[in-house]
Design a protein around this motif. Structure first.
Motif, PDB file in Angstrom:
ATOM      1  N   ILE A 186       0.758  -1.120  -0.386  1.00  0.00           N
ATOM      2  CA  ILE A 186      -0.393   0.383   0.169  1.00  0.00           C
ATOM      3  C   ILE A 186       1.050   1.242   0.122  1.00  0.00           C
ATOM      4  N   ALA A 187       0.716   2.328  -0.485  1.00  0.00           N
ATOM      5  CA  ALA A 187       1.437   3.503  -0.838  1.00  0.00           C
ATOM      6  C   ALA A 187       1.310   3.723   0.675  1.00  0.00           C
ATOM      7  N   ILE A 188       2.793   5.171   0.626  1.00  0.00           N
ATOM      8  CA  ILE A 188       3.500   5.281   2.184  1.00  0.00           C
ATOM      9  C   ILE A 188       1.854   6.317   2.587  1.00  0.00           C
ATOM     10  N   ALA A 189       1.791   6.601   4.151  1.00  0.00           N
ATOM     11  CA  ALA A 189       0.305   7.482   3.763  1.00  0.00           C
ATOM     12  C   ALA A 189       1.710   7.972   5.870  1.00  0.00           C
ATOM     13  N   PHE A 190       1.839   9.638   5.248  1.00  0.00           N
ATOM     14  CA  PHE A 190       2.015   9.392   6.690  1.00  0.00           C
ATOM     15  C   PHE A 190       1.473   9.699   7.280  1.00  0.00           C
ATOM     16  N   TYR A 191      -0.280  10.060   7.295  1.00  0.00           N
ATOM     17  CA  TYR A 191      -0.925  10.844   8.101  1.00  0.00           C
ATOM     18  C   TYR A 191      -1.425   9.521   8.962  1.00  0.00           C
ATOM     19  N   LEU A 192      -1.690   7.655   7.708  1.00  0.00           N
ATOM     20  CA  LEU A 192      -1.984   7.435   8.494  1.00  0.00           C
ATOM     21  C   LEU A 192      -0.723   6.325   9.460  1.00  0.00           C
ATOM     22  N   ASP A 193       0.114   6.608   9.496  1.00  0.00           N
ATOM     23  CA  ASP A 193       1.062   5.637   9.971  1.00  0.00           C
ATOM     24  C   ASP A 193       1.857   6.949  10.632  1.00  0.00           C
ATOM     25  N   HIS A 194       0.806   7.581  11.392  1.00  0.00           N
ATOM     26  CA  HIS A 194       1.304   8.798  12.463  1.00  0.00           C
ATOM     27  C   HIS A 194       1.727   8.334  13.860  1.00  0.00           C
ATOM     28  N   CYS A 195       2.962   8.837  14.195  1.00  0.00           N
ATOM     29  CA  CYS A 195       3.612   8.525  16.126  1.00  0.00           C
ATOM     30  C   CYS A 195       3.581   9.660  16.875  1.00  0.00           C
ATOM     31  N   GLY A 196       3.278   9.995  18.019  1.00  0.00           N
ATOM     32  CA  GLY A 196       4.316  11.472  18.187  1.00  0.00           C
ATOM     33  C   GLY A 196       3.674  11.478  19.588  1.00  0.00           C
ATOM     34  N   GLY A 197       4.257  12.746  20.367  1.00  0.00           N
ATOM     35  CA  GLY A 197       3.575  13.087  21.862  1.00  0.00           C
ATOM     36  C   GLY A 197       4.821  11.804  22.829  1.00  0.00           C
ATOM     37  N   LEU A 198       5.391  11.585  22.758  1.00  0.00           N
ATOM     38  CA  LEU A 198       6.509  10.478  23.525  1.00  0.00           C
ATOM     39  C   LEU A 198       6.656  11.536  25.085  1.00  0.00           C
ATOM     40  N   VAL A 199       6.146  11.335  25.586  1.00  0.00           N
ATOM     41  CA  VAL A 199       5.872  11.398  27.437  1.00  0.00           C
ATOM     42  C   VAL A 199       7.259  10.479  28.429  1.00  0.00           C
ATOM     43  N   PHE A 200       7.772  10.849  29.478  1.00  0.00           N
ATOM     44  CA  PHE A 200       7.974   9.722  30.175  1.00  0.00           C
ATOM     45  C   PHE A 200       6.979  10.043  31.852  1.00  0.00           C
ATOM     46  N   GLY A 201       6.565   8.745  31.920  1.00  0.00           N
ATOM     47  CA  GLY A 201       5.493   9.027  33.521  1.00  0.00           C
ATOM     48  C   GLY A 201       6.223   8.722  34.548  1.00  0.00           C
ATOM     49  N   ALA A 202       5.893   9.499  35.861  1.00  0.00           N
ATOM     50  CA  ALA A 202       5.854   9.474  36.784  1.00  0.00           C
ATOM     51  C   ALA A 202       6.315   7.968  36.912  1.00  0.00           C
ATOM     52  N   ASP A 203       5.873   7.075  36.297  1.00  0.00           N
ATOM     53  CA  ASP A 203       6.671   5.927  36.936  1.00  0.00           C
ATOM     54  C   ASP A 203       7.751   5.023  36.368  1.00  0.00           C
ATOM     55  N   GLY A 204       8.179   6.004  35.134  1.00  0.00           N
ATOM     56  CA  GLY A 204       9.588   5.453  34.754  1.00  0.00           C
ATOM     57  C   GLY A 204       9.035   4.440  33.505  1.00  0.00           C
ATOM     58  N   MET A 205       7.673   4.981  33.298  1.00  0.00           N
ATOM     59  CA  MET A 205       7.524   3.832  32.013  1.00  0.00           C
ATOM     60  C   MET A 205       7.094   5.466  30.324  1.00  0.00           C
ATOM     61  N   LEU A 206       7.835   5.161  29.440  1.00  0.00           N
ATOM     62  CA  LEU A 206       8.202   5.990  28.273  1.00  0.00           C
ATOM     63  C   LEU A 206       6.693   5.642  27.737  1.00  0.00           C
ATOM     64  N   TYR A 207       5.429   7.149  27.205  1.00  0.00           N
ATOM     65  CA  TYR A 207       4.186   6.357  26.410  1.00  0.00           C
ATOM     66  C   TYR A 207       4.036   7.151  25.488  1.00  0.00           C
ATOM     67  N   TYR A 208       3.654   6.974  24.475  1.00  0.00           N
ATOM     68  CA  TYR A 208       3.207   7.682  22.756  1.00  0.00           C
ATOM     69  C   TYR A 208       2.454   7.389  22.445  1.00  0.00           C
ATOM     70  N   ALA A 209       1.893   8.211  21.372  1.00  0.00           N
ATOM     71  CA  ALA A 209       0.329   8.238  20.375  1.00  0.00           C
ATOM     72  C   ALA A 209       0.831   7.691  19.229  1.00  0.00           C
TER      73      ALA A 209
END
Length: 302
Positions: A186-209
């Protein structure tokens, strides 16, 4: 501590390697009477109790990961109110700023020398794709400050971890795709494959959307496709990724396209959404130490 206890280099020298000091340069004492000594000869800082006993030490020439590796620790100060220890290093004075070019190659700038250079380190990309448009989209520093986690702005993005002080050019690790595998025909789709919003929680885990779409929808992706925004929890110690929460966009819109994220003093996470159609919004993920609310949908507001 006043007249009760005096510290000197001869008093702190021990008879075994772990307890030895070679060239102590700076000393600080906290409110409990513990002494912190910067040893330039062994490139480490030792913490000593009121009787001179060794309570702990940090740093060495052989340590490979950033904040524990010291060059020539010369001065030390302690702020007991907030529990911070400050160490000046006479050797490690270089500061770098990093970005990437359009092909995902890291570019390093040194404010000290005013030099801009491409270095032989590349952002990872999925098999079967090229490195076109593998520019860095979002990054976040680890809680220890010795490395950064990031994602590129390309199709089927991979999470990566970069250790800028490991070797002359640093060391980059490919931590695998951020979401489900996609049909590479399937053709590349940046909107379809998007990832961002990296943040570390107070528990030391990494979260992203990141985005999740119904199986078989890749080739018919439109603004009406029922994609979901998923908050993923990544464990830096084990490398485990798991779904943590679902982002809910405004009525008629999509909630998966997140640009940046942050954390407030209560540990709650915030994700800035840029959906289609507009308006944009902010989602708050209320973190509960007991885990009772962690899997409820996140509502858009703002």
């Amino acid at each position: 501590r006043g007249a009760e206890q005096a510290y000197s280099s001869s008093f702190l020298i021990g008879g075994v390697e772990v307890d030895r000091m070679e060239s102590p340069q700076g000393i600080a004492v906290d409110t409990s009477g513990n002494a912190f000594v910067a040893d330039a000869g062994l490139a480490r800082v030792q913490r000593r109790g009121t009787s001179g006993n060794l309570l702990g030490q940090w740093g060495s020439f052989s340590t490979s990961r950033g904040t524990e590796r010291l060059g020539i620790p010369a001065g030390v100060a302690v702020n007991s109110n907030v529990g911070h220890l400050f160490v000046t290093d006479a050797q490690r004075r270089t500061v770098y700023v990093f970005t990437s070019n359009g092909d995902g190659q890291l570019v390093r700038y040194s404010p000290h020398s005013d030099k801009l250079e491409e270095i032989p380190v590349f952002v990872p990309y999925a098999a079967g794709l090229s490195n076109w448009h593998a520019v860095i989209y979002d990054v976040v520093a680890s809680p220890e400050g010795d490395c950064v986690y990031g994602v590129p702005w390309n199709a089927n993005p991979h999470l990566f971890r970069y250790w800028p002080e490991d070797g002359p050019y640093g060391r980059l690790e490919d931590l695998g795709p951020v979401h489900q595998d996609r049909d590479q025909t399937i053709a590349i789709a940046f909107y379809l494959d998007h990832c961002g919003g990296l943040v570390f929680g107070a528990d030391g885990m990494l979260y992203y959307a990141t985005c999740r779409w119904p199986k078989g929808e890749e080739g018919r992706f439109t603004l009406e496709t029922k994609t979901q925004g998923i908050v993923v929890q990544y464990n830096p110690q084990t490398g485990e990724k798991k779904d943590f929460a679902k982002l809910v966009g405004h009525p008629g819109g999509q909630g998966h396209y997140v640009s940046r994220a942050g954390r407030d003093r209560h540990g709650n996470l915030f994700f800035g959404q840029v959906p289609r159609p507009i308006p944009a919004g902010i989602s708050r993920l209320k973190m509960d130490a007991k885990g009772e609310d962690l899997h409820l949908p996140v509502r858009t507001w703002g």
